[in-house]
Design a protein around this motif. Structure first.
Motif, mmCIF file in Angstrom:
data_model
loop_
_atom_site.group_PDB
_atom_site.id
_atom_site.type_symbol
_atom_site.label_atom_id
_atom_site.label_comp_id
_atom_site.label_asym_id
_atom_site.label_seq_id
_atom_site.Cartn_x
_atom_site.Cartn_y
_atom_site.Cartn_z
ATOM 1 N N ARG A 103 0.830 -1.211 0.000
ATOM 2 C CA ARG A 103 0.000 0.000 0.000
ATOM 3 C C ARG A 103 0.860 1.254 0.000
ATOM 4 N N GLU A 104 1.944 1.230 0.731
ATOM 5 C CA GLU A 104 2.824 2.390 0.787
ATOM 6 C C GLU A 104 3.466 2.653 -0.572
ATOM 7 N N ARG A 105 3.892 1.594 -1.258
ATOM 8 C CA ARG A 105 4.488 1.764 -2.586
ATOM 9 C C ARG A 105 3.454 2.264 -3.592
ATOM 10 N N LEU A 106 2.228 1.741 -3.506
ATOM 11 C CA LEU A 106 1.175 2.191 -4.406
ATOM 12 C C LEU A 106 0.843 3.654 -4.165
ATOM 13 N N ARG A 107 0.787 4.062 -2.908
ATOM 14 C CA ARG A 107 0.509 5.452 -2.557
ATOM 15 C C ARG A 107 1.570 6.378 -3.146
ATOM 16 N N ASP A 108 2.848 5.996 -2.979
ATOM 17 C CA ASP A 108 3.929 6.831 -3.494
ATOM 18 C C ASP A 108 3.916 6.892 -5.013
ATOM 19 N N ALA A 109 3.603 5.752 -5.665
ATOM 20 C CA ALA A 109 3.534 5.741 -7.133
ATOM 21 C C ALA A 109 2.428 6.667 -7.622
ATOM 22 N N ILE A 110 1.277 6.663 -6.947
ATOM 23 C CA ILE A 110 0.169 7.546 -7.332
ATOM 24 C C ILE A 110 0.560 9.005 -7.143
ATOM 25 N N VAL A 111 1.292 9.297 -6.049
ATOM 26 C CA VAL A 111 1.748 10.666 -5.804
ATOM 27 C C VAL A 111 2.648 11.137 -6.944
ATOM 28 N N PHE A 112 3.560 10.278 -7.414
ATOM 29 C CA PHE A 112 4.426 10.639 -8.544
ATOM 30 C C PHE A 112 3.602 10.947 -9.787
ATOM 31 N N LEU A 113 2.587 10.109 -10.076
ATOM 32 C CA LEU A 113 1.770 10.323 -11.262
ATOM 33 C C LEU A 113 0.972 11.618 -11.165
ATOM 34 N N VAL A 114 0.420 11.881 -9.969
ATOM 35 C CA VAL A 114 -0.340 13.115 -9.779
ATOM 36 C C VAL A 114 0.563 14.333 -9.949
ATOM 37 N N CYS A 115 1.778 14.267 -9.404
ATOM 38 C CA CYS A 115 2.724 15.382 -9.561
ATOM 39 C C CYS A 115 3.033 15.623 -11.035
ATOM 40 N N GLY A 116 3.207 14.544 -11.805
ATOM 41 C CA GLY A 116 3.472 14.686 -13.230
ATOM 42 C C GLY A 116 2.326 15.350 -13.966
ATOM 43 N N ILE A 117 1.092 14.938 -13.607
ATOM 44 C CA ILE A 117 -0.084 15.529 -14.250
ATOM 45 C C ILE A 117 -0.212 17.006 -13.917
ATOM 46 N N VAL A 118 0.024 17.362 -12.639
ATOM 47 C CA VAL A 118 -0.084 18.762 -12.218
ATOM 48 C C VAL A 118 0.950 19.620 -12.944
ATOM 49 N N ILE A 119 2.178 19.106 -13.050
ATOM 50 C CA ILE A 119 3.228 19.869 -13.743
ATOM 51 C C ILE A 119 2.873 20.035 -15.213
#
Length: 243
Positions: free
Chosen positions: A159-175
């Motif tokens: 769950r922790e790895r999935l959470r961090d992976a989603i955070v990376f994807l969201v950051c990419g989309i926002v940028i």
């Protein structure tokens, strides 16, 4: 764990060969030429032995441990400490369990290897003691590897790895959205957005497929005794390269 039975068998074999010289030396010093007869007296009260007829003695772990225990006060207490006597009693119990095919788990196997190595070291059987110490360290490493894998495969870790992976994807989309709002949808902006997307997708993928491993912290190398901070010892590796 696979190999536990073989390790116990090895420990018992080394106890027999490693303890025999000190038993012969100390028994001869006290009983002189009759030491064999006095040693064989110990087997008459033991239902767990099958010694050959005559003067011969089968010098296995059972024989050596039994003689040490039975003649402790009269022969061995000046050679060993009370701590070593407790080792003898503990190893006799484990040997009897093993002989009766009782369940001996990996923790017990680790204890047997360590206790047998300590007793052999006290008896001056350094070669046999070092061999068991090596087996103990290998088993301990396997236990640590297994425990590490349990942590890696745990639901919390996933769950922790999935959470961090989603955070990376969201950051990419926002940028990417910030790029388009700031610079429009021109060619350079699109190329830059694609680059940012690729970077964050790669980071998200790496985070998902690369689990967190437990931190070892500062600890003593079981081989050279120096303080290290990782799984492998750089000092031992350096020595191997130099040799």
């Amino acid at each position: 764990m696979a190999g536990d039975n073989e390790r116990i068998k090895l420990a018992l074999e080394l106890l027999g060969t490693g303890l025999y010289p000190v038993i012969e030396q100390e028994m001869k010093a006290v009983y002189q030429d009759s030491w064999i007869d006095r040693a064989k007296e110990s087997f008459r009260n033991s239902p767990l032995t099958s010694q050959p007829e005559g003067d011969a003695i089968r010098w296995d772990a059972h024989s050596t441990l039994l003689i040490l225990w039975d003649h402790w006060n009269s022969v061995f207490r000046n050679r060993f400490t009370p701590l070593e006597r407790s080792f003898v009693g503990e190893l006799r119990e484990y040997r009897n369990r093993w002989a009766h095919q009782s369940q001996i788990n990996t923790d017990d196997t680790l204890r047997i290897l360590d206790t047998a190595a300590r007793l052999l070291s006290a008896a001056g059987a350094r070669k046999e003691a070092q061999q068991l110490q090596k087996e103990r360290d290998q088993l301990l490493y396997q236990i640590l590897q297994y425990q590490e894998q349990v942590i890696v495969d745990s639901p919390d870790n996933r769950r922790e790895r999935l959470r961090d992976a989603i955070v990376f994807l969201v950051c990419g989309i926002v940028i990417d959205l910030g790029i388009f709002f700031s610079y429009g949808t021109g060619g350079l902006a699109i190329l830059f957005a694609i680059f940012v997307t690729a970077v964050f997708v790669f980071l998200a993928y790496q985070r998902w497929v690369t689990p967190d491993k437990p931190s070892y912290g500062a600890h003593e190398c079981t081989n050279c005794g120096k303080i290290i901070y990782g799984e492998s010892c750089p000092y031992c590796s350096e020595t191997t390269v130099n040799t």
